[in-house]
Scaffold this active site. Structure first.
Site, PDB file in Angstrom:
ATOM      1  N   GLY A 115       0.810  -1.217   0.000  1.00  0.00           N
ATOM      2  CA  GLY A 115       0.000   0.000   0.000  1.00  0.00           C
ATOM      3  C   GLY A 115       0.841   1.264   0.000  1.00  0.00           C
ATOM      4  O   GLY A 115       0.508   2.249  -0.666  1.00  0.00           O
ATOM      5  N   ASP A 116       1.941   1.245   0.740  1.00  0.00           N
ATOM      6  CA  ASP A 116       2.849   2.392   0.769  1.00  0.00           C
ATOM      7  C   ASP A 116       3.483   2.611  -0.603  1.00  0.00           C
ATOM      8  O   ASP A 116       3.724   3.747  -1.020  1.00  0.00           O
ATOM      9  CB  ASP A 116       3.946   2.167   1.814  1.00  0.00           C
TER      10      ASP A 116
END
Length: 310
Positions: free
Chosen positions: A250-251
């Site tokens: 997600g990052d």
């Protein structure tokens, strides 16, 4: 300049086992320690994509010193500007056997003094910058550090991205974040609703837009991701591959989006780069590289929808 604020960095202790048996002594077949935390991961991927950033947030103790040392020595595109906390930065355990299991530490509780120091960092952000506010915040119930930082950035007309899965995100949205990126479970948690279909997820994403977000990405896991803003709706389906490492995916999506946004690409390409970067991390032992992102970008299918769906 890009700034990433990480309220709860970590050292990630990653262990692999052939088999895990609960209640017994288990032996690893591989182990390593990586610096981690949402904003730090985003800074690392941005560096892999050729973009400099300033990493800030809270670190403390010998673990915090190690994080700063690693970032300084191994990641030349990252400049460190951390606030010092009162306790050791947390250690997270990532157990990889037949399944992935994570045991994450609580992190630093944000005291009034630390909050003031972080707000001062937000005040110092240079004009024409872009800021990423990432992670959960251990803070008193009535406090909302990211809301207060968002208010400062909004007043300075600085674009910012928020990656926070708590209901406190709703207090941040009126300040107009450039992007919010919940997964479908986090979206349910934020809005206090259970979504049973893709159409309901899209409706939930539009609620975040109505509350102030400019762009919303909702990760659907193996089913890809949705992109929603006031003018368009897209669904991305990445190529099939083996899930190797979900930590930081997600990052990495945020880093991919920022990379394309800074290069003044259309929103479809920003979304496609986001999905490609997240998938590149998921299919790799390490965080996404430029080469793996570009390869997956070329093989990611984008479908455009309208108000009625696809």
């Amino acid at each position: 300049m890009i700034y990433t604020f990480t309220t709860n960095p970590s050292l990630d202790y990653i262990v692999r086992l052939a088999h895990f048996v609960e209640g017994r002594t288990n032996r690893t077949v591989h182990e390593e320690i990586k610096v981690g935390g949402k904003g730090i991961n985003t800074s690392i991927v941005l560096g892999n994509l050729g973009i400099d950033s300033i990493a800030t947030g809270v670190i403390g103790g010998f673990t915090g010193e190690h994080i700063q040392q690693v970032l300084t020595e191994q990641y030349p595109r990252i400049s460190c500007d951390f606030v010092r906390g009162k306790r050791d930065t947390r250690i997270n355990v990532k157990l990889k056997g037949e399944q992935e299991t994570e045991i994450n530490g609580r992190g630093e509780e944000i005291s009034v003094d630390i909050a003031h120091a972080l707000l001062a960092k937000a005040e110092q952000v240079a004009p024409s910058s872009l800021v990423c506010l990432s992670g959960s915040v251990e803070q008193k119930e009535e406090s909302n550090l990211f809301r207060d930082m968002a208010a400062i950035l909004s007043q300075k007309k600085i674009e910012f991205v928020v990656d926070n899965s708590s209901q406190k995100l709703l207090e941040i949205l009126p300040y107009g974040p450039l992007l919010v990126k919940p997964n479908k479970d986090e979206l349910s948690q934020i809005l206090g609703e259970q979504f049973k279909s893709e159409a309901e997820i899209i409706k939930g994403g539009r609620q975040l837009l109505d509350l102030g977000a400019k762009n919303v990405i909702v990760s659907l896991g193996a089913d890809g991701a949705l992109f929603i803003n006031q003018s368009c709706l897209y669904k991305a389906t990445p190529p099939n591959g083996e899930l190797i490492n979900s930590v930081g995916a997600g990052d990495s999506m945020i880093a991919g989006f920022i990379y394309a946004f800074l290069n003044e690409m259309a929103v479809e390409d920003c979304f496609r780069h986001a999905v490609a970067a997240g998938t590149a991390t998921a299919y790799s032992e390490h965080l996404a590289s430029y080469e793996t992102m570009k390869d997956i970008y070329e093989r990611t299918f984008i479908q455009r929808g309208d108000s009625n769906g696809y």
